[in-house]
Each structure stands twice: as structure tokens, then as C-alpha cells.
Scaffold this motif. Structure first.
Motif, PDB file in Angstrom:
ATOM      1  N   ILE A 102       0.836  -1.205   0.000  1.00 24.51           N
ATOM      2  CA  ILE A 102       0.000   0.000   0.000  1.00 24.51           C
ATOM      3  C   ILE A 102       0.871   1.256   0.000  1.00 24.51           C
ATOM      4  CG2 ILE A 102      -1.610   1.360   1.399  1.00 24.51           C
ATOM      5  CD1 ILE A 102      -2.851  -1.313   2.285  1.00 24.51           C
ATOM      6  N   VAL A 103       1.922   1.259   0.806  1.00 25.26           N
ATOM      7  CA  VAL A 103       2.787   2.442   0.892  1.00 25.26           C
ATOM      8  C   VAL A 103       3.544   2.655  -0.419  1.00 25.26           C
ATOM      9  CG1 VAL A 103       4.721   3.507   2.109  1.00 25.26           C
ATOM     10  CG2 VAL A 103       3.000   2.210   3.387  1.00 25.26           C
ATOM     11  N   VAL A 104       4.058   1.580  -1.023  1.00 23.43           N
ATOM     12  CA  VAL A 104       4.761   1.702  -2.307  1.00 23.43           C
ATOM     13  C   VAL A 104       3.804   2.202  -3.385  1.00 23.43           C
ATOM     14  CG1 VAL A 104       6.010   0.484  -4.135  1.00 23.43           C
ATOM     15  CG2 VAL A 104       6.460  -0.065  -1.737  1.00 23.43           C
ATOM     16  N   ALA A 105       2.599   1.632  -3.428  1.00 24.47           N
ATOM     17  CA  ALA A 105       1.613   2.036  -4.437  1.00 24.47           C
ATOM     18  C   ALA A 105       1.206   3.493  -4.253  1.00 24.47           C
ATOM     19  CB  ALA A 105       0.387   1.132  -4.352  1.00 24.47           C
ATOM     20  N   ARG A 106       1.099   3.927  -3.019  1.00 19.24           N
ATOM     21  CA  ARG A 106       0.708   5.307  -2.746  1.00 19.24           C
ATOM     22  C   ARG A 106       1.818   6.288  -3.107  1.00 19.24           C
ATOM     23  NH1 ARG A 106      -0.001   6.085   3.256  1.00 19.24           N
ATOM     24  NH2 ARG A 106       2.229   6.481   3.161  1.00 19.24           N
ATOM     25  N   GLU A 107       3.055   5.941  -2.763  1.00 22.68           N
ATOM     26  CA  GLU A 107       4.177   6.850  -2.980  1.00 22.68           C
ATOM     27  C   GLU A 107       4.742   6.765  -4.394  1.00 22.68           C
ATOM     28  OE1 GLU A 107       5.150   9.109  -0.855  1.00 22.68           O
ATOM     29  OE2 GLU A 107       3.615   8.431   0.557  1.00 22.68           O
ATOM     30  N   ARG A 108       4.437   5.672  -5.101  1.00 20.57           N
ATOM     31  CA  ARG A 108       4.985   5.447  -6.447  1.00 20.57           C
ATOM     32  C   ARG A 108       6.511   5.504  -6.434  1.00 20.57           C
ATOM     33  NH1 ARG A 108       0.248   4.086  -7.236  1.00 20.57           N
ATOM     34  NH2 ARG A 108      -1.070   4.781  -8.970  1.00 20.57           N
ATOM     35  N   SER A 109       7.083   5.022  -5.344  1.00 17.71           N
ATOM     36  CA  SER A 109       8.536   5.081  -5.187  1.00 17.71           C
ATOM     37  C   SER A 109       8.979   4.128  -4.086  1.00 17.71           C
ATOM     38  CB  SER A 109       8.970   6.501  -4.833  1.00 17.71           C
ATOM     39  OG  SER A 109      10.298   6.534  -4.363  1.00 17.71           O
ATOM     40  N   PHE A 110       9.952   3.258  -4.402  1.00 10.39           N
ATOM     41  CA  PHE A 110      10.507   2.383  -3.381  1.00 10.39           C
ATOM     42  C   PHE A 110      11.341   3.192  -2.386  1.00 10.39           C
ATOM     43  CE2 PHE A 110       9.366  -1.185  -6.079  1.00 10.39           C
ATOM     44  CZ  PHE A 110       9.107  -2.184  -5.154  1.00 10.39           C
ATOM     45  N   THR A 111      11.990   4.259  -2.886  1.00  8.09           N
ATOM     46  CA  THR A 111      12.843   5.069  -2.020  1.00  8.09           C
ATOM     47  C   THR A 111      12.031   5.742  -0.931  1.00  8.09           C
ATOM     48  OG1 THR A 111      14.366   5.487  -3.855  1.00  8.09           O
ATOM     49  CG2 THR A 111      14.505   6.962  -1.957  1.00  8.09           C
ATOM     50  N   ARG A 112      10.956   6.443  -1.330  1.00  4.76           N
ATOM     51  CA  ARG A 112      10.127   7.142  -0.338  1.00  4.76           C
ATOM     52  C   ARG A 112       9.398   6.164   0.572  1.00  4.76           C
ATOM     53  NH1 ARG A 112       9.003  10.394  -4.924  1.00  4.76           N
ATOM     54  NH2 ARG A 112       6.998   9.377  -5.242  1.00  4.76           N
ATOM     55  N   ALA A 113       8.915   5.059  -0.001  1.00  6.01           N
ATOM     56  CA  ALA A 113       8.199   4.075   0.802  1.00  6.01           C
ATOM     57  C   ALA A 113       9.119   3.436   1.842  1.00  6.01           C
ATOM     58  CB  ALA A 113       7.597   3.003  -0.106  1.00  6.01           C
ATOM     59  N   ALA A 114      10.340   3.111   1.437  1.00  9.01           N
ATOM     60  CA  ALA A 114      11.293   2.504   2.368  1.00  9.01           C
ATOM     61  C   ALA A 114      11.600   3.458   3.517  1.00  9.01           C
ATOM     62  CB  ALA A 114      12.574   2.121   1.629  1.00  9.01           C
ATOM     63  N   ALA A 115      11.732   4.759   3.182  1.00 11.69           N
ATOM     64  CA  ALA A 115      12.008   5.750   4.229  1.00 11.69           C
ATOM     65  C   ALA A 115      10.854   5.833   5.217  1.00 11.69           C
ATOM     66  CB  ALA A 115      12.272   7.104   3.587  1.00 11.69           C
ATOM     67  N   GLN A 116       9.630   5.793   4.711  1.00  9.74           N
ATOM     68  CA  GLN A 116       8.465   5.868   5.597  1.00  9.74           C
ATOM     69  C   GLN A 116       8.330   4.631   6.470  1.00  9.74           C
ATOM     70  OE1 GLN A 116       4.677   7.070   4.055  1.00  9.74           O
ATOM     71  NE2 GLN A 116       5.546   8.565   2.648  1.00  9.74           N
ATOM     72  N   LEU A 117       8.656   3.486   5.900  1.00 10.08           N
ATOM     73  CA  LEU A 117       8.502   2.235   6.637  1.00 10.08           C
ATOM     74  C   LEU A 117       9.701   1.922   7.524  1.00 10.08           C
ATOM     75  CD1 LEU A 117       6.970   0.110   3.733  1.00 10.08           C
ATOM     76  CD2 LEU A 117       5.779   0.848   5.815  1.00 10.08           C
ATOM     77  N   GLY A 118      10.796   2.661   7.327  1.00 11.25           N
ATOM     78  CA  GLY A 118      11.985   2.434   8.135  1.00 11.25           C
ATOM     79  C   GLY A 118      12.731   1.159   7.797  1.00 11.25           C
ATOM     80  N   VAL A 119      12.726   0.788   6.505  1.00 17.31           N
ATOM     81  CA  VAL A 119      13.442  -0.408   6.054  1.00 17.31           C
ATOM     82  C   VAL A 119      14.315  -0.036   4.865  1.00 17.31           C
ATOM     83  CG1 VAL A 119      11.604  -1.950   6.821  1.00 17.31           C
ATOM     84  CG2 VAL A 119      11.587  -1.108   4.474  1.00 17.31           C
ATOM     85  N   SER A 120      15.197  -0.935   4.476  1.00 16.44           N
ATOM     86  CA  SER A 120      16.038  -0.678   3.307  1.00 16.44           C
ATOM     87  C   SER A 120      15.235  -0.923   2.029  1.00 16.44           C
ATOM     88  CB  SER A 120      17.272  -1.578   3.326  1.00 16.44           C
ATOM     89  OG  SER A 120      16.892  -2.944   3.149  1.00 16.44           O
TER      90      SER A 120
END
Length: 297
Positions: free
Chosen positions: A13-31
Motif C-alpha cells: 500500500i505504501v509503495v503504491a501510494r508513494e509510487r517510489s521504493f525510495t520514499r516508501a522505504a524511508a516511511q517504513l523504516g526499512v532498506s
């Protein structure tokens, strides 16, 4: 299908919302690599591709878009309900995200909030430096910090600093073989250090006011920056004349490193304000942060 990890769905859901692995990873606190592996594992479990990865970013497939549209609102509802539950807790907890730029972050937010955090270990503060006038609601910030005249009228604004007076300065070495300007018009021909505005990309016109007369001067010069700290450093090294907040240059004027000029012409602007949407649901954590930052004379 019943054994799908809900954390993997959250990651999708976070990746789909952000359209970016970089931003999603930062929000989720993972690499990014761990997040990519999570999405692959989810796709393998479901037996269908959910995301398409390209050099320009990430997009959802037809199946991925359908999943996102149906699950996204439930995720948002869960986040809203958790925030509401935090509000029932008398102890301030949770994360408060604030968008600002470097000057108020260094001189207002950090000095005050750094004293607050040790007292409330369950309170988290995220300060994001943004020079553009972003939409804090769309970018999911709890609040933003800007000068009072830059805050949208539909926002609640809480003053967190006194008014900001501007100043024109130059180093003694710069004026060694030059005449010090006595009026804004005399800045023509001077080597001025200019500011490029972040939101629209134009060059900032220096603003002056005296006796009801308002002037906007499009100065010229060899150097252009988009951050005040670099303008200050260039002025200190004698490269030209700068237009900066008075409180930023005052220590250097007092020490003789800079000469302040055109003082009768320099305007005062409304101070920095913490702003947030009127419909934002308050919580003990947010109320505490607002009260801590509130400017008191």
C-alpha cells in the motif's frame, strides 16, 4: 491466501501510494532491498504481479491498482483510528511530522523540542527540510513552518517567533574600493548575491519600504544560491552584498565582519508561524508540541 502477511500488504500500500521504493522505504523504516524483497514475496504468494518497475519509478498493474483502491481506504481508516486512540491517552505519544526550512529548524524547532523529547520518551518528532511551499496535507505532514505572510488563509497559524526584519550587508573588504549605497536604487551596478526561489524558480526581488514608499529591486550579481547560509558565507568572504534576516547577520555586524546598510529602508515581515489544517484532530502529543513552540513575549 489466508496466510498472507498483513505487513506485506501494508508495504504494498505504501509503495503504491508513494509510487517510489525510495520514499516508501524511508516511511517504513526499512532498506530498499528489503522492501523490494517483501513485494516480490507478496507477488509470489498471490501468484500475480502487482507493481511495474521502470527507470522512471513504480506504477501499479491492473491487479495492483485494484488491490490498492480496495485496501488503501482501510489502511487510512486504521491510521485515523490509531491517532484517535492516542488522543484518549493522557500521555503524549506518537509521531509529529513538521515541514520547515533550515533557519527555523536550527533556531526555533530544535532548541525547544530537544528539551521536550527527554521528558516524553513515547513522543517522536520528524523535522523535514523543504524549501518549497508544499501542500502539508497532501504530503502527510502534521504541521508546517513558514513566515506569517506565506501561510494559506484556510490554515490555523500559531506564531513561534517575533517579527523578522530584513537587512542589507556587505563585508568591509567588498566596500574597500566601492561607495556604500545610500538608497535601494544605488544597488544598481553592485555585485549582489541573489536568491533563487524554490517554489517557482524565479530570482527574488529585494523588498524595501520607507515612508509608505515600497520598492522591489531586481538586483544583479555573479552569484545565485537557493539557501541563505550560502549567501551569508559568500557575503562574509567579500563576494558581494546580501539581503538576509537581521537576526542571522547581527553577530557578524557586531564583530565587524559585515557592514549593515540601508537600514531605514529595510522592511519587517510577520514572524515564523506553525500552521496546520483546521480540521486536524488534536492529540496530547500535537497539543504539547504546539504549546512548546508557541512564541511568548
Amino acid at each position: 491466501m489466508n496466510d498472507i502477511d498483513l505487513n506485506n500488504l501494508l508495504a504494498f500500500i505504501v509503495v503504491a501510494r508513494e509510487r517510489s521504493f525510495t520514499r516508501a522505504a524511508a516511511q517504513l523504516g526499512v532498506s530498499q532491498s528489503a522492501l523490494s524483497h517483501t513485494i516480490r514475496r507478496l507477488e509470489e504468494k498471490m501468484g500475480i504481479r502487482l507493481l511495474t518497475r521502470t527507470t522512471r519509478g513504480v506504477s501499479t498493474t491492473e491487479a495492483g491498482e485494484r488491490l490498492y483502491i480496495n485496501l488503501g481506504p482501510h489502511y487510512e481508516g486504521i491510521q485515523t483510528e490509531l491517532s484517535a486512540l492516542y488522543a484518549l491517552n493522557d500521555k503524549p505519544a506518537g509521531t509529529i511530522r513538521i515541514s520547515t526550512h533550515d533557519r527555523p529548524a536550527d533556531t526555533i524547532l530544535w532548541p525547544k523540542l530537544s528539551k521536550l523529547l527527554p521528558l516524553y520518551p513515547e513522543l517522536n518528532i520528524e523535522i523535514s527540510i523543504n524549501y518549497e511551499l508544499i501542500d502539508i496535507v497532501a504530503e502527510r505532514f502534521d504541521a508546517g513552518v513558514r513566515l506569517g505572510d506565506q501561510v494559506a488563509k484556510d490554515m490555523i497559524a500559531v506564531r513561534i517567533s517575533p517579527d523578522v526584519r530584513m537587512a542589507v550587508v556587505g563585508a568591509p573588504s567588498y566596500f574597500k574600493n566601492r561607495v556604500i549605497p545610500q538608497t535601494p536604487q544605488e544597488l544598481t551596478g553592485q555585485n549582489c548575491i541573489r536568491l533563487r526561489l524554490p517554489t517557482h524558480g524565479g530570482i527574488y526581488a529585494w523588498e524595501f519600504e520607507k515612508g509608505g514608499q515600497i520598492l522591489h529591486v531586481q538586483v544583479q550579481g555573479q552569484m545565485i544560491f537557493n539557501q541563505s547560509v550560502h549567501i551569508l558565507n559568500a557575503a562574509l568572504q567579500g563576494y558581494g552584498i546580501a539581503y538576509l534576516p537581521e537576526e542571522q547577520i547581527k553577530p557578524y555586524v557586531d564583530q565587524g565582519q559585515l557592514i549593515q546598510l540601508l537600514e531605514p529602508w529595510c522592511p519587517t515581515f510577520p514572524g515564523y508561524h506553525l500552521y496546520f489544517p483546521s480540521r486536524r484532530q488534536s492529540s496530547p502529543a500535537f497539543s504539547l508540541v504546539v504549546d512548546t513552540l508557541r512564541y511568548r513575549t
